[in-house]
Design a protein around this motif. Sequence first.
Motif, PDB file in Angstrom:
ATOM      1  N   CYS A   1     -28.515  13.218 -13.052  1.00 63.62           N
ATOM      2  CA  CYS A   1     -28.446  14.219 -11.991  1.00 63.62           C
ATOM      3  C   CYS A   1     -29.645  14.063 -11.077  1.00 63.62           C
ATOM      4  O   CYS A   1     -30.793  14.116 -11.533  1.00 63.62           O
TER       5      CYS A   1
ATOM      6  N   ASN B   1     -20.292  21.507  -1.908  1.00 60.19           N
ATOM      7  CA  ASN B   1     -20.546  20.661  -3.086  1.00 60.19           C
ATOM      8  C   ASN B   1     -21.140  21.424  -4.273  1.00 60.19           C
ATOM      9  O   ASN B   1     -21.596  20.823  -5.240  1.00 60.19           O
ATOM     10  N   LYS B   2     -21.140  22.747  -4.210  1.00 60.22           N
ATOM     11  CA  LYS B   2     -21.800  23.527  -5.268  1.00 60.22           C
ATOM     12  C   LYS B   2     -21.129  23.354  -6.627  1.00 60.22           C
ATOM     13  O   LYS B   2     -21.748  23.604  -7.669  1.00 60.22           O
ATOM     14  N   LYS B   3     -19.883  22.883  -6.640  1.00 56.93           N
ATOM     15  CA  LYS B   3     -19.205  22.662  -7.925  1.00 56.93           C
ATOM     16  C   LYS B   3     -19.870  21.545  -8.728  1.00 56.93           C
ATOM     17  O   LYS B   3     -19.681  21.468  -9.947  1.00 56.93           O
ATOM     18  N   ASN B   4     -20.634  20.701  -8.055  1.00 56.98           N
ATOM     19  CA  ASN B   4     -21.337  19.641  -8.781  1.00 56.98           C
ATOM     20  C   ASN B   4     -22.361  20.228  -9.756  1.00 56.98           C
ATOM     21  O   ASN B   4     -22.713  19.593 -10.755  1.00 56.98           O
ATOM     22  N   LEU B   5     -22.848  21.430  -9.450  1.00 52.24           N
ATOM     23  CA  LEU B   5     -23.777  22.093 -10.377  1.00 52.24           C
ATOM     24  C   LEU B   5     -23.066  22.438 -11.687  1.00 52.24           C
ATOM     25  O   LEU B   5     -23.671  22.390 -12.766  1.00 52.24           O
TER      26      LEU B   5
ATOM     27  N   ASP C   1     -20.818  11.160   3.044  1.00 52.16           N
ATOM     28  CA  ASP C   1     -22.143  11.270   2.424  1.00 52.16           C
ATOM     29  C   ASP C   1     -22.827   9.900   2.380  1.00 52.16           C
ATOM     30  O   ASP C   1     -22.170   8.868   2.168  1.00 52.16           O
TER      31      ASP C   1
ATOM     32  N   GLU D   1     -22.236  24.914   0.298  1.00 51.51           N
ATOM     33  CA  GLU D   1     -20.987  25.560  -0.077  1.00 51.51           C
ATOM     34  C   GLU D   1     -19.932  24.550  -0.529  1.00 51.51           C
ATOM     35  O   GLU D   1     -19.158  24.811  -1.450  1.00 51.51           O
TER      36      GLU D   1
ATOM     37  N   CYS E   1     -24.870  13.084  -7.523  1.00 49.23           N
ATOM     38  CA  CYS E   1     -25.876  12.932  -6.456  1.00 49.23           C
ATOM     39  C   CYS E   1     -25.284  13.389  -5.130  1.00 49.23           C
ATOM     40  O   CYS E   1     -24.251  14.051  -5.093  1.00 49.23           O
TER      41      CYS E   1
ATOM     42  N   ILE F   1     -27.764  21.171  -2.043  1.00 48.90           N
ATOM     43  CA  ILE F   1     -26.616  21.967  -2.484  1.00 48.90           C
ATOM     44  C   ILE F   1     -26.150  22.865  -1.347  1.00 48.90           C
ATOM     45  O   ILE F   1     -26.935  23.564  -0.699  1.00 48.90           O
TER      46      ILE F   1
ATOM     47  N   ASN G   1     -31.810  15.143  -7.461  1.00 46.18           N
ATOM     48  CA  ASN G   1     -32.190  16.377  -6.781  1.00 46.18           C
ATOM     49  C   ASN G   1     -31.440  16.467  -5.449  1.00 46.18           C
ATOM     50  O   ASN G   1     -32.019  16.417  -4.373  1.00 46.18           O
TER      51      ASN G   1
END
Length: 376
Positions: free
Chosen positions: A335, A344-348, A293, A342, A265, A340, A337
């Motif tokens: 997961c 935290n994009k690794k969470n994808l 966060d 630069e 999240c 996203i 919504n």
Amino acid sequence: MLKTENLSVGYGNYVVIKDINLEINKGEILCIIGPNGAGKSTLLKTIASYLKPLSGVVYLNGKIVHNLKPKDLAKEMAVVLTERVNPGNLTGFDIIAIGRYPYTDIFGRLSKRDKEIIYESAKLVNATHLLEKNFFEMSDGEKQKIMIARALAQEPKILILDEPTTFLDANHKIEITLLLRKLATEKKLAIIVTLHDIELALRIADKMVLIKDNKIMAYGYPENIMKRETVNKLYDLKRANYSEIIGYFELKSNPKKDLKIFVICGGGSGANVLRYLVKNGYNVVVGVLHKNDADYFIAETMNLKIIEEDAYNPITDENFDKAVNEIKTCDIVVCTNFPIGEINKKNLELIEISKKLGKKIIFYDGDISVFKNVLK
């Protein structure tokens, strides 16, 4: 304007609170909080001269409050207590008019100016429509407005209220507390109030007093004194934590079920999910969350296990691997919504890895019922 010096309050020889040194000036709100039975009402009643102090002094503009004549004090200070009143068939106008008694003649006759002040007082609390309504026909919120208007009709410099939001629904609680802030700001009233709702108190108070175990536990700016350790101790919290960031409480994680859930999240998107899972006793791990966060603050307050990253830094390979290892031991991945960017994009990638591992994935889009048939 008003201050107490080494004040001790109580009944007979029983001291409820001792060594009270407080000060409030015009335009300020002093909010008193503490557990039931701590002595908040006793303190208010002593300041208002309903009770005599066991020791110490209450000063109002340099004068000793308990030496003032009731009629003179009524022109300086107005009080609204929690006790329910039963005034028979009196209307809102009649109740507010009682506030003019320090100014009327021996026959209690109202002058044109008195009537103007009654109307102005009702207008201040948005209650002019209640002037002709019988008090017993009013809702609790309407009654509270009328009682505050009655106090305002005294034209006081200090307004004292004991739990003014008791018996009120959420809408009226907010309305009354915002009204107090308005009166302090616009009318320059000094207001002393006890409240149970910490969240509302924080929003309006200039100063706060925390009372526990027959003493003042803390006194000062709420932003300075309302810390987790202090508030947890004030209410003897065991199953919840206070968060100064959130300004309220969160339940502590206390897993009762074997199912282990990993939550991906961020940006506040996980708040409701985390609260749902924690209150239902699930074993929750969350990540990767940055330390600034909103979801991080909630999860940290819940004492959840967090795979965390420093604020503003891209997720490192080390923390990413920690999250993957946690997912491998989890039964379900949730997961949300989340926004996203630069950093935290690794969470994808965690979602894709969860799929490859054959994990059950729940995509939460705002409807908590998505968990109903999945989590047992």
